[in-house]
Every structure is written in C-alpha cells, then in structure tokens.
Enzyme design. Structure first.
Site, PDB file in Angstrom:
ATOM      1  N   SER A  86       0.325  76.435  70.534  1.00 31.36           N
ATOM      2  CA  SER A  86      -0.841  77.999  70.767  1.00 31.36           C
ATOM      3  C   SER A  86      -1.777  78.482  70.456  1.00 31.36           C
ATOM      4  CB  SER A  86      -0.418  79.213  69.796  1.00 31.36           C
ATOM      5  OG  SER A  86      -0.003  80.723  70.071  1.00 31.36           O
ATOM      6  N   ASP A 121      -9.869  70.340  79.693  1.00 34.43           N
ATOM      7  CA  ASP A 121     -10.480  71.015  81.726  1.00 34.43           C
ATOM      8  C   ASP A 121     -12.010  70.945  81.126  1.00 34.43           C
ATOM      9  OD1 ASP A 121      -7.954  71.784  81.398  1.00 34.43           O
ATOM     10  OD2 ASP A 121      -8.405  73.877  81.796  1.00 34.43           O
ATOM     11  N   LYS A 167       3.872  76.615  73.844  1.00 31.40           N
ATOM     12  CA  LYS A 167       3.737  78.126  73.029  1.00 31.40           C
ATOM     13  C   LYS A 167       3.042  78.777  73.639  1.00 31.40           C
ATOM     14  CE  LYS A 167       4.335  81.760  70.363  1.00 31.40           C
ATOM     15  NZ  LYS A 167       3.003  82.247  70.313  1.00 31.40           N
TER      16      LYS A 167
END
Length: 465
Positions: free
Chosen positions: A300, A311, A325
């Site tokens: 999460s 990224d 998750k």
C-alpha cells in the site's frame, strides 16, 4: 375482417415494441425491484433465524455478522470496526496515547513484556523485556485478551496504574506503581551505517511519519558533519498506513527540476473522483544515490513511495516483489461511533501503473538470505493476489488527472504479517540494537544496497578507468 386483422397486427407490433424496449425503459425500475426483493429476502432470513435457530440469537451479533459478511463479499480490506477497535486504530495511527510505554505480547496465556519504550515511565522504573505482567491494578491478566490488557494500562496522563510482575530469577513478584504519561511511538529509525551513508527504516506510515522523516534526514546529515553521500530507505515489512504521510516522504526527493512531479494518482468509481498528488516546490534532498528496499511485506503506502521513486528514477528499488495492494480505504465514522473502512479508489504510480494484485518489481532482485535454522520454518509469503476476493488490477493506463492540492485522508489496510521473523532492528524498544557491522553481516539485502550506493559514488568520481 381487414380492420380486425389490422387491429390484431397493430397490437402484436405494439407488444413486440414494448417487449423490445422493456429492458431499456425499465432498467432502473428492474434494478430497484431486484434490490427490494433482496432486502425482503434478507429480512425473511433474519426472521427465520430468530424464530427457529437452536439457540436464542443476539440481535447485535446477527446484524454485525451480516455487515461483516457484506463487506467481505467486496474485498479483503473493507471492514467494519466496533467502537473499541475503531478507537484503538485511531490511537495507533496517531502514534501518541496516555500510557506507561510497554510493547506487549501474549504467550501461552501470559501477558509478556516485549520491551519497554525508551524514556517512558516503564523504562525509567526498570521494567525489562521478558517480564511477565501477572496483575494490573490487582486483577489477574491470565488468558485475558491483549486488547483488554492494553486498555487497562492506558489512561489519562497523570493517573496511576500498578503492575505486578513475575521476573525470572526473582523469588517474589515485583510491584511497580507507574504514573501514566503521553507516550509517543516512533514509526521510523535512522542511523549512519558508515560515514556518509544513511539508513532509515520506516515501519509504518503514521500521522507524524513525514515530520519525523524530515528530522531524521537532518539529524543524519548533522551527525555526518556533511551532506550525505547516499541513503538506504528500508520499507521491508511496511504494511502501509496513511497516504498523505507516504506522499510527504516521497516529496523530499521528487519535483525539483522535473517537468512531471506527480507522486500518486487515486481514481475512484468515476472521473470526478480522480486526484493527483504532485510534488511541492521547495527544499529537496541532495541528488545522492539512493536505494529503496522492499519485500513481500511491503504494501500500500510503502508501494506508493517505492513506485514513485522508481518511476522518477530517483532511487534503485532492491529486494523482492512487493505485496501488491493498490487500493485505498477511506475510514468513516458511523452514527453510533463504530467505524467503516471501505475501499474507495485504486492508486496509480506516476507512470500510470496500477500495482493492484501485481506489486512493485524491484530493479535488482535480491532474496533475503535466511539463517540455516530459520529456513526450515519459512512459509511462502502471502501477497494481495493470494487473498480471497481480492480486486483485479485496473488497466495500466494513466487516468486524466484532476490535480488538487489537498491530500485525501485515507488509511489503507495492512497486509498479513510476515510469515517469518525479520532480523531488522525494532523501531521501538530499549533493548540493545546490533552494531552497524553486525547489522550488515546479518542482512545481505542491506549490505548489497550499501555496496551499490558506494559503487555508484566511485563511478561518479571517475576512479574507474
């Protein structure tokens, strides 16, 4: 005759048209009827159970059971929380409460001290790890639920509680009369592994994690006497927590000089619910090499941080596949004070990835080398995709963001606890922690991360020809 035939044909055509258009015209009406029928059926089943079940049924038990069943049919993370559990969750996420400062565990029906938290009433009084708390205010603790024991020990700061403790090697029980105080738990731990190289482990994202993280980075630089040469951010076994705190941690490294400063996008049922959290303009960490450690227990909010840094190519992600998750739970207070945790959105990394049931794939895969004695006890790690009723991942296309400055107050649910113990040092606890050298010897993933950062710095200095 012709008129009669024409009339029959016209009626048939009308009936055909009605039959053909019925699904379109009455879709909402049929949905309402279906809902009413199921509500009626539910009431019918409740009446039958209350009248015919072998034992008398408690209404509260019956209704809360029905609510739990309804939420369980949605996904593994939507849950109903009775007021006591809901209050405990809020206290836990706040990271501060009135108490004495003890990490507890229940072993074979005995309430045991895992460790006293440093600089708390319990720590100053001399309570030790391994002590058995036999009584609280004269009442036995044997076989009591641990939550009830915690409730007895917590209370208004300034009030007192008496603990009767059985300690190995002591002939008689020991009595400690402690004055409760504000206990602040720490969600992270920071230290220098070597001169210039910092290490921060975040165990969970609580309400003060972002603030504590900022302070930890400044303290590391001050202890080093110069800006850091590299940082290892350890998110292993971090089950998540508050999205706004994960955003704040990632924001320390993202945004400066970037045309795209997105950190995370959340998308609910419709386009109006899309929110993109972007990096702020301001002070950032120096561009030193950085490694983020993850594993199957990273979920999460910790995956939000790892995905954003990955990224933006701000850090190398190392370890093993994360939990996966990719959903956000909003916590709502019901009219009676109970809590409802409901999945309201999926989140996406800056590149548009949905990691739901997939997880973050490390740039460099490094398995944790377990001691020989622990290998036999190891069970396969459980991830989101293994949970019954888990949501499927959305298509990996970035939704059109509606950028909003506000950070949603969401509290993602935690994944299952790790199936085997970790060698990482505890975030709380007053016991002696391993030295930097001992830590690196026991933790091959941490050692590899440090080697990588040092190697990058050697290449940057041009020492290799």
């Amino acid at each position: 005759m012709l008129k009669k035939a024409f009339a029959i044909t016209a009626v048939a055509a009308l009936l055909s048209a009605v039959f053909f258009l019925a699904p379109l015209l009455d879709k909402d009406e049929r949905a309402r009827r279906s809902e009413a029928e199921y509500v009626s059926m539910f009431k019918e089943v409740v009446d039958i159970v209350k009248e015919s079940y072998v034992d008398k049924v408690d209404d509260k038990k019956l209704m809360t059971g029905a609510i739990n069943g309804m939420l369980a049919a949605l996904d593994p993370h939507s849950t109903y929380m009775p007021v006591t559990e809901y209050s405990e969750m809020k206290v836990h996420m706040a990271g501060a409460f009135g108490g004495v400062g003890i990490e507890l565990d229940m072993r074979n029906g005995k309430l045991m001290v895992n460790a006293p938290i440093e600089d708390t009433p319990a720590f100053r009084a001399g309570i030790l790890a391994g002590d058995h708390i036999f009584q609280i205010d004269g009442k036995p603790t044997k076989d009591l639920p641990i939550n009830e024991c915690v409730s007895r020990m917590r209370g208004t700061p300034g009030t007192q509680v008496t603990l009767t403790i059985v300690r190995e090697g002591t002939a008689k029980p020991l009595t400690f009369r402690l004055t409760r105080a504000i206990i602040k738990t720490k969600s992270l731990k920071a230290r220098l592994l070597e001169p210039g190289y910092g290490y921060v482990r975040i165990a969970e994202f609580q309400e003060r994690t972002g603030e504590d993280f900022d302070k930890a980075l400044k303290t590391l630089a001050a202890d080093n006497g110069a800006p850091l040469s590299g940082l290892i951010l350890d998110l292993r076994y971090n089950p998540g927590g508050l999205v706004d705190q994960a955003y704040r941690v990632a924001d320390r490294f993202i945004g400066e000089g970037l045309t795209n400063g997105d950190i995370v996008t959340t998308k609910g049922r419709d386009a109006k619910s899309v929110q993109t959290l972007t990096a702020t303009i301001g002070e950032k960490e120096p561009k030193y090499p950085m490694v983020v450690l993850i594993n199957g227990g990273s979920a999460s909010a910790s995956e939000i941080v790892a995905g954003a840094l990955q990224d933006h190519k701000r850090a190398v992600v190392m370890g093993t596949q994360s939990f996966g998750k990719g959903s956000v739970q909003s916590v709502m207070t019901l009219n009676n004070g109970d809590g409802l945790k409901l999945t309201t959105a999926r989140y996406y990394t800056p590149s548009g990835r949905s990691i739901q049931a997939k997880g973050i794939t490390p740039d460099i895969v490094v398995e944790f080398a377990k001691p020989a004695a622990a290998k036999k006890e190891t069970e396969p790690e459980i991830r989101e995709q293994d949970l019954d009723g888990h949501m499927q991942g959305a298509q990996e296309s970035k939704p059109a963001p509606e950028t909003k400055p506000a950070v949603p107050e969401t509290k993602p649910a935690a994944p299952p606890k790790p199936a085997h113990p970790t060698l990482l040092p505890k975030v709380n606890g007053a016991g002696k922690e391993p030295s930097e050298q001992e830590l690196l010897q026991k933790d091959n993933q941490l050692a590899r991360a440090l080697e990588l950062i040092k190697g990058v710095n050697v290449l940057k200095k041009g020492l290799l020809r």
